[in-house]
Design a protein around this motif. Structure first.
Motif, PDB file in Angstrom:
ATOM      1  N   TYR A   1       0.844  -1.188   0.000  1.00 30.20           N
ATOM      2  CA  TYR A   1       0.000   0.000   0.000  1.00 30.20           C
ATOM      3  C   TYR A   1       0.886   1.246   0.000  1.00 30.20           C
ATOM      4  CZ  TYR A   1      -3.236  -3.659   1.275  1.00 30.20           C
ATOM      5  OH  TYR A   1      -3.958  -4.836   1.276  1.00 30.20           O
ATOM      6  N   HIS A   2       0.236   2.392  -0.118  1.00 26.47           N
ATOM      7  CA  HIS A   2       1.000   3.615  -0.314  1.00 26.47           C
ATOM      8  C   HIS A   2       1.943   3.921   0.841  1.00 26.47           C
ATOM      9  CE1 HIS A   2      -0.654   4.811  -4.101  1.00 26.47           C
ATOM     10  NE2 HIS A   2      -1.834   4.422  -3.674  1.00 26.47           N
ATOM     11  N   HIS A   3       3.004   4.625   0.497  1.00 28.26           N
ATOM     12  CA  HIS A   3       4.006   5.090   1.441  1.00 28.26           C
ATOM     13  C   HIS A   3       4.643   3.903   2.177  1.00 28.26           C
ATOM     14  CE1 HIS A   3       1.811   9.263   1.584  1.00 28.26           C
ATOM     15  NE2 HIS A   3       2.054   8.829   0.367  1.00 28.26           N
TER      16      HIS A   3
ATOM     17  N   TYR B   1       3.677   0.930   3.009  1.00 32.15           N
ATOM     18  CA  TYR B   1       2.914   0.207   4.029  1.00 32.15           C
ATOM     19  C   TYR B   1       2.550  -1.143   3.424  1.00 32.15           C
ATOM     20  CZ  TYR B   1      -0.580  -0.359   7.747  1.00 32.15           C
ATOM     21  OH  TYR B   1      -1.304  -0.778   8.832  1.00 32.15           O
TER      22      TYR B   1
ATOM     23  N   ARG C   1       5.426  -0.843   8.204  1.00 32.49           N
ATOM     24  CA  ARG C   1       5.787   0.420   7.554  1.00 32.49           C
ATOM     25  C   ARG C   1       7.295   0.403   7.406  1.00 32.49           C
ATOM     26  NH1 ARG C   1       2.577   4.386   5.233  1.00 32.49           N
ATOM     27  NH2 ARG C   1       1.291   4.558   7.102  1.00 32.49           N
TER      28      ARG C   1
ATOM     29  N   ASP D   1       9.511   4.082  -2.231  1.00 29.00           N
ATOM     30  CA  ASP D   1      10.927   3.877  -1.947  1.00 29.00           C
ATOM     31  C   ASP D   1      11.191   2.377  -2.004  1.00 29.00           C
ATOM     32  OD1 ASP D   1      11.629   6.573  -1.567  1.00 29.00           O
ATOM     33  OD2 ASP D   1      10.708   6.539   0.416  1.00 29.00           O
TER      34      ASP D   1
END
Lengths: 96, 1002
Positions: free
Chosen positions: B247-249, B251, B279, B452
Motif C-alpha cells: 500500500y501507499h508510502h 505500508y 511500515r 521507496d
C-alpha cells in the motif's frame, strides 16, 4: 495507507486523520454581499487537480489540530505539511 | 504405487505423516506439501475445472497453481479453495477435491465439456441478458448449485488470530537467493530488517534447482544464511509469511501462518495466523518469477506440468512425478528438468523444442545424455483424459504460423512444459508501479514506482543465480544506506555459482493448429477454463482492451488470479488485435497477492471486540430489568422495558401512557455534551446556531439548530449558559463526535481569533430525565432544598442542586411535552441517582421508558429528530421552524443559503402530520405518498413518511412526513401505495397533542 507528517506530532498513519478537502478556501467575510453564483461557487465548486494539491487534514485521533498538506494526487506523495495560518507551500492547486 | 525417491530432497524421512484425501488414507513426510505427498502416492487427478469440469492435475509447485484446489479440514475450521501446492502437510490432515460431484474421478457436470460449443466466452452475458424471469427461475439457481469451488464453514471460527504493527528500515520480500543476499547486506549495517517469505524454509528457487554457491550446496547455503541473519539483533525473520499487499508510502501487509497443523489449538497467546502491518523506510522486492505454461491442445490434462515444478518435486520433495517424461519448451530451462528427472530414474521420451535452434549448454548436455531433441516442433495433441498417455508432435512451418510434415506420436505419462518466466510483479504494481515489456526475456519487468522500493533478482530478469545474488547484495546494501545505514557497498557481490548457461527464449504464445483448427482446447487460464479461442472471440467481438477481455473471458479471475495465465492471455490478445504486448499492457494487479483468510483480517476484532460498545452507568440496572436494547451509534440504549407477557407494542403503549398520565424516567446519559468555555463563547454560539445567543441569561437554556453552510440541518440540541464565558451544549446521541469536530474546525480554521475551548463531557455527566405530570412530586422528595415551582424554576432554565445527596445540574427541558426535569450528575453517581429516583417514584408508579416511547411521545408533539425528519437536504424552514432562524443576525452558518433559489422554492418538501383514515393503520416509515393512486404510472410521488407510530394516548396512529408544498396541502387527502393495499390518509398539522403547550409546567 498514507504516512502523513502532522506539523504538531510528526509522521503518523493515515487512519489517525480526517480529510478536509481543498485548502485555502476562506469563508467569505460578508456572505450577504455575494451573488448567488459567488456563494454557490464557495459552497460547491472545488478543484479536481491532477498533481500537486493543497488540502486540509485534521489529526482527529491525535492532537485534533487542523493543518494543510501539499499532496500529489497522482502519486499520493505528501510533499509538505504546514500549520494553519502559515504561508502556503508551493503553488499547486491554489486559485491563482 | 510409491513414487517417492529413496534418497535426497528436503523431507524428513524419520517423520512420516498420515493424511486423508477424498476419504483415502495416504502417507507423506514432514516437509511435504499436500501436492508433493499426493504425487508421491501417484495421485495426479486431484480436481475438476470450473466450467467444463474437466479432470485436472497438479501443474505447479507453488502459489501460482491454478488447478489443484482442495477443501482442507471439516467443521468450523475447514478452509475452502486452498491450493494443494501451498498446504504444508501435517499429521491427520484431511482434504477433499472441490467443484466435483459425486467424485473427482466421476463428475456429472463434466457433461458441460461435451456441449462446450454452447459455452463460449461471454456465454453468461449473452444468455442471461435474454430474460429476467429465466435468470431468476432457471439460470441463477442452477449456477448457484454448480458453480463456486469449496464451501465456507457455517460455524463460528474457533481459532485465534492476531495483528502486529511494526516499523522497519528495510523490508525484504522474498527469501530466495536474492532476498537472502539483500537481507544479509542490509542486516549487517545494523538497520532494522525484516525478511519475509511465503515458504517455511528460506531458499526459494534453491530448493528446486541443484546449485552450489561458494562450494556449498544451495539449500545448505540458504539455511546457513538464514541462521546468520537470525543472529543479528535488528533482523526479524518471517518464514511462512506471505506479503500480500503493498500500500501507499511503503505500508505492506503480510500474513504469517503460526500454527500449521489443524490438530493444534490456537490461543490468544499462540494465534493460528498473524497479520503483519509493516511500515518500511525502504523495500526490497525479491519476489522471483513464475514459470509460464505453453498453449497447445489439451494442455490441461493431468500429467501436464510445468518443468520447474517437476524439478521441485524431484529435488525438494524426492518425488518422481512421472516415469516416462516428454517436454515441450521454448527455452533452455526445461532441458535441465529433463536431466534432473533422468538422473532421478525417469525415462525421457524426448524434448520438443519450439525454437529454431537450441545449442546452449543445457541442450548439448541433454543430447550428450542421449535424450532425443526435436527442434522446431510442437505438441499438437495430448492423449489420455485423466492422465497423459502420449502426445502428437508436428513440425512448425517456416513462418511458425502453421504446422507441417508428418505427425509423430510419443508415449509418455508426464508432459513438462516451459514457456519462459513471468517475474512476480504483483506487489510492485499494487501502488501504481509501471511495467515495461522486455522482448529479449519475453516478460514484463518493473519500470517505475512511486515508492521507496528496489527490485532484485529474477523479478528484474536476473534469472541466473550469480546475477540474482549479486543484484540482491547490491540492492540490500543500497536500501540500507537510503534508510541511513551503512555506505551502500556490499561485502560480497561475486558468488561462485555452479549453474548451467541460461540460453535464449523464443516466445511462441500459442501453438498453431493442424489445418487451422484444433480438436482439443488450448487452455490459457486453467482455473477459469479460458481458451486461446475464447480470447480470439473476445477480440473479434470488440473486447480489445485487456481489462474488457479479462471480464469477458474470465481469464485472470479466481483464487490464483491468473498467475500462470495472464501474460499468455494478453500476448494472445495482442497478436489478435495487432498490437504490441507493451501497448496491450497488463490488467491491474490489486491486493491481496494470494487469498487471506477473513479470520486473519479480523484478528482480535471479533465478538465483543468487533466494535466498541458504550454503556451508561445505569446499564446493569436496565439489563436486570430485562430491557430490550437498541444500538445508537456505539451506545446501547434501552429500547423498551417489557413486563412479563408484554410484546413491544404493549410495552411501548404502557410506557407512553405512564409519561402522559403519571411519571416516567428515561436514561438520557448518551446525549452528547460539550463544555464550551472562553470569553468569545457566546459569540461563537451565535455564529454556529441559527438563533440568537448573545443575550441568553446565565441559568437559562435555549434550543438551537445547527446547519451546514448550505443551510441544511445537521444537528440540534439545547445549550445552557452556566456562566458569562461558560456554556454546556447538548447534541444528539449519534452526532456528538461530528458536532465537536465541526466546532473545532471553525475555531481552528475560520475563526482562530475567537477565544473558545470545546471539551467533550458526554461521559462525565450521567443524565436522568424525569417526565410526566407527577415529575415534580417525585423530584421534591429527593431534592428538598431546591424550589421546583414553575415561578422559581421556569421552563428552559437550570439550577445547581443536590439530588439524593448528589451535587447535580437540573435542567427544565422537555422532549415529551410533559413537565420534565433532566438531572445531570457525575457519571459514577448515575446508577445511585437512578435508583433514588425509582425509589422516590414508587408511590407514583414511576415507569422507566425507552427510546421507542421517547420517539412516540416526541412525535405526538411534532418534535423532529435530526436524521429522521431530516436527511441532509432539509432546512429549518422545511420543518416549519422559521421561528428559530434569526432575521436580525447579520451572519451565521447557513444564513446566506436561505436566499438561494433552491432553498426558497415554494414546492420544497415540508413537514406535515398524517392521520390515516383507519386509525389502526400504522404506515411504514419511508412509505411514499401520492395524490392519486390510480394515476398512470409512474405515479408522481409528492413526499414520504419520516416517522410513524401508534399513539396509545390519542388512540390512533400518527405519522410525520415531508411533502411537497406540504403546509399548503394540509387538509388534503393523500395515499400511501403499499405492496398489499393503498392506505388513504389526511395531511394535518404536525403537532398532534397539546398544541398550546399547557402541560409543560405540570
Amino acid at each position: 495507507m498514507h504516512l502523513i507528517d502532522c506539523p504538531f506530532c510528526g509522521p503518523r498513519a493515515e487512519l489517525e486523520f480526517h480529510y478536509g478537502g481543498e485548502a485555502h478556501i476562506a469563508r467569505p467575510e460578508d456572505p450577504a454581499a455575494l451573488t448567488d453564483e459567488q456563494w454557490a461557487d464557495f459552497l460547491f465548486a472545488r478543484r479536481n487537480t491532477k498533481g500537486l494539491f493543497r488540502e486540509r487534514w485534521m489529526h482527529t485521533a491525535g492532537c485534533r489540530r487542523w493543518f494543510n498538506a501539499v499532496r500529489d494526487t497522482v502519486s499520493y506523495r505528501v510533499v509538505a505539511t504546514y500549520r494553519m495560518g502559515e504561508t502556503p507551500i508551493g503553488s499547486g492547486g491554489a486559485k491563482d | 504405487m510409491d513414487y517417492r525417491l529413496s534418497h535426497g530432497g528436503c523431507i524428513d524421512r524419520t517423520k512420516p505423516l498420515s493424511f486423508c484425501f477424498n476419504g483415502e488414507t495416504l502417507n507423506g513426510y514432514e516437509g511435504d506439501t499436500l501436492a508433493s505427498a499426493l504425487l508421491a502416492n501417484g495421485k495426479h487427478l486431484v480436481a475438476r475445472s470450473f466450467k467444463y469440469h474437466r479432470p485436472r492435475g497438479i501443474v505447479a509447485a507453488g502459489v501460482e497453481e491454478p488447478n489443484a484446489m482442495v477443501q482442507l479440514g471439516r467443521g468450523a475450521t475447514t478452509i475452502p479453495n486452498l491450493k494443494a501446492t501451498e498446504v504444508h502437510l501435517f499429521d491427520g490432515l484431511e482434504a477433499t477435491s472441490v467443484n466435483c460431484w459425486p467424485s473427482v474421478t466421476f463428475d456429472i457436470n463434466a457433461a458441460n465439456g461435451w456441449f462446450s460449443n454452447l459455452f463460449p466466452a461471454g456465454f453468461y452475458y449473452k444468455t442471461f441478458m435474454q430474460s429476467q424471469a429465466l435468470w431468476m427461475k432457471v439460470f441463477e439457481p442452477h449456477i448457484r448449485r454448480s458453480a463456486g469451488w469449496g464451501k465456507a464453514p457455517s460455524e463460528p471460527d474457533p481459532d485465534c488470530y492476531d495483528h502486529k504493527h511494526v516499523h522497519c528500515d528495510v523490508l525484504v520480500v522474498g527469501g530466495g537467493p536474492s532476498g537472502l543476499a539483500a537481507a544479509y547486506e542490509a542486516g549487517r549495517t545494523g538497520a532494522r530488517v525484516i525478511l519475509a517469505d511465503e515458504q517455511v524454509a528460506f531458499g526459494g528457487s534453491l530448493h528446486a534447482l541443484k546449485r552450489r554457491i561458494d562450494g556449498v550446496d544451495g539449500v545448505a547455503w540458504a539455511a546457513r544464511q538464514a541462521a546468520e541473519l537470525d543472529t543479528m539483533d535488528e533482523v526479524t525473520l518471517l518464514p511462512h509469511t506471505t506479503v500480500f499487499g503493498y500500500y501507499h508510502h511503503n505500508y505492506l501487509c503480510a500474513v504469517e501462518t503460526c500454527i500449521n497443523s489443524h490438530g493444534i489449538a490456537s490461543s490468544p497467546a499462540n494465534p493460528r495466523m498473524r497479520l503483519w502491518h509493516i511500515r518500511a523506510a525502504q523495500v526490497v522486492l525479491a519476489t522471483g518469477a513464475h514459470e509460464r505454461p505453453l498453449i497447445f491442445a489439451d494442455n490441461d490434462r493431468p500429467g501436464v506440468m510445468l518443468a520447474n515444478a517437476a524439478q521441485s518435486y524431484v529435488n525438494r520433495y524426492a518425488v518422481l512425478p512421472g516415469t516416462n517424461v516428454a517436454l515441450l519448451t521454448n527455452n533452455d530451462g526445461a532441458y535441465e528438468a529433463a536431466l534432473d528427472l533422468k538422473a532421478a530414474g525417469a525415462a525421457v521420451a524426448g524434448i520438443v523444442d519450439l525454437r529454431s535452434s537450441a545449442d546452449g549448454d543445457l541442450p548439448q548436455r541433454a543430447r550428450a545424455a542421449g535424450i532425443d531433441v526435436l527442434i522446431g516442433h510442437v505438441v499438437t495433441a495430448v492423449q489420455g483424459r485423466s492422465r497423459v498417455r502420449g502426445i502428437s508432435i508436428r513440425q512448425l512451418s517456416e513462418d511458425r504460423r502453421s504446422v507441417t510434415g508428418p505427425e509423430k506420436t510419443l508415449a509418455c505419462d508426464l508432459l513438462l512444459m516451459s514457456g519462459g518466466w513471468s517475474p512476480v510483479v504483483h506487489l510492485f504494481c499494487h501502488t501504481q508501479g509501471k511495467l515495461a515489456f522486455d522482448e529479449v526475456r519475453a516478460c514484463f519487468l518493473p519500470a517505475t514506482s512511486q515508492e521507496d522500493v528496489s527490485c532484485a533478482g529474477a523479478l528484474v530478469g536476473s534469472f541466473d543465480l550469480a546475477g540474482g545474488l549479486r543484484d540482491g547484495a547490491i540492492k540490500g546494501a543500497q536500501a540500507a544506506m537510503a534508510a541511513g545505514f551503512g555506505a551502500g557497498v556490499p561485502v560480497q557481490t561475486d558468488f561462485a555459482c555452479e549453474e548451467p548457461g541460461e540460453g535464449t527464449i523464443e516466445a511462441q504464445w500459442s501453438v498453431p493448429a493442424p489445418g487451422g483448427h484444433t480438436k482439443g482446447k488450448q487452455f490459457v487460464d486453467f482455473q477459469n477454463d479460458t481458451t486461446a479461442a475464447d480470447i480470439g472471440l473476445a477480440a473479434r467481438e470488440g473486447f480489445e482492451s485487456v481489462e474488457h477481455m479479462k471480464r469477458y473471458t474470465l481469464s485472470g479471475f479466481g483464487t490464483d488470479q491468473g498467475k500462470t495465465g495472464n501474460i499468455n492471455a494478453l500476448a494472445i490478445l495482442s497478436s489478435r488485435v495487432g498490437r504490441s504486448i507493451q501497448e496491450t499492457g497488463t490488467t491491474t494487479f490489486r491486493p491481496p497477492y494470494t487469498p487471506v483468510p477473513f479470520g486473519a483480517m479480523a484478528g482480535r476484532d471479533v465478538g465483543q471486540m468487533n466494535d466498541p460498545v458504550r454503556i451508561t452507568p445505569m446499564h446493569d440496572w436496565h439489563v436486570a430489568q430485562g430491557a430490550v436494547f437498541e444500538d445508537v451509534g456505539q451506545w446501547k440504549r434501552p429500547w423498551y422495558f417489557p413486563r412479563a407477557g408484554e410484546d413491544m407494542h404493549a410495552a411501548v403503549n404502557r410506557e407512553c401512557l405512564a409519561v402522559r398520565n403519571g411519571v416516567g424516567v428515561l436514561d438520557a446519559s448518551t446525549l452528547g455534551k460539550i463544555d464550551i468555555r472562553g470569553p468569545d463563547a457566546a459569540e461563537f454560539l451565535n455564529r454556529i446556531y441559527t438563533n440568537a445567543w448573545l443575550k441568553l441569561d446565565i441559568g437559562r437554556v435555549r434550543y438551537g439548530l445547527m446547519c451546514h453552510e448550505d443551510g441544511m440541518i445537521f444537528d440540534d440540541g439545547t445549550t445552557a449558559r452556566l456562566g458569562d464565558h461558560h456554556f454546556l451544549m447538548t447534541t444528539t446521541t449519534g452526532g456528538a463526535a461530528t458536532v465537536l469536530d465541526w466546532l473545532e474546525e471553525y475555531l481552528q480554521t475560520e475563526w482562530p481569533d475567537l477565544k473558545v475551548y470545546c471539551t467533550s463531557v458526554t461521559e462525565q455527566w450521567a443524565t436522568v430525565s424525569v417526565a410526566g405530570p407527577k415529575a415534580r412530586a417525585v423530584l421534591e422528595k429527593i431534592c428538598p432544598q431546591t424550589s421546583l415551582s414553575p415561578d422559581d424554576f421556569p421552563f428552559l432554565s437550570f439550577v445547581h442542586g443536590t439530588v439524593a445527596g448528589i451535587p447535580a445540574r437540573i435542567f427544565r427541558i422537555s422532549f415529551t411535552g410533559e413537565l420534565s426535569y433532566e438531572i445531570n450528575v457525575p457519571w459514577w453517581s448515575g446508577q445511585t441517582l437512578w435508583e433514588a429516583v425509582m425509589e422516590a417514584g414508587k408511590e407514583f408508579d414511576i415507569t422507566p421508558y425507552g427510546t421507542e416511547a421517547m420517539h412516540v411521545l416526541r412525535a405526538e408533539k411534532g418534535f423532529v429528530i435530526v436524521g429522521q425528519e431530516t436527511d441532509g437536504t432539509t432546512t429549518p424552514q422545511d420543518l416549519g421552524m422559521d421561528w428559530i432562524v434569526s432575521k436580525k443576525k447579520k451572519d451565521f452558518i447557513g444564513k446566506r443559503s436561505y436566499d438561494r433559489q433552491d432553498t426558497s422554492r415554494s414546492d420544497r418538501k415540508q413537514l406535515v402530520g398524517i392521520l390515516t383514515d383507519d386509525p389502526q393503520d400504522v404506515l411504514p416509515e419511508g412509505a411514499q405518498l401520492v395524490a392519486n393512486p390510480t394515476a398512470p404510472k409512474p405515479i408522481p410521488m409528492i413526499g414520504h413518511v419520516t416517522s410513524s407510530y401508534y399513539s396509545a394516548c390519542l388512540g390512533h396512529s400518527i405519522a410525520l412526513a415531508l411533502v411537497k408544498s406540504g403546509r399548503e396541502r394540509i387538509g388534503e387527502t393523500v395515499f400511501a401505495p403499499l405492496e398489499s393495499k393503498s392506505v388513504r390518509a389526511r395531511l394535518v398539522d404536525p403537532i398532534f397533542y397539546d398544541r398550546d403547550g399547557e402541560r409543560r409546567d405540570g
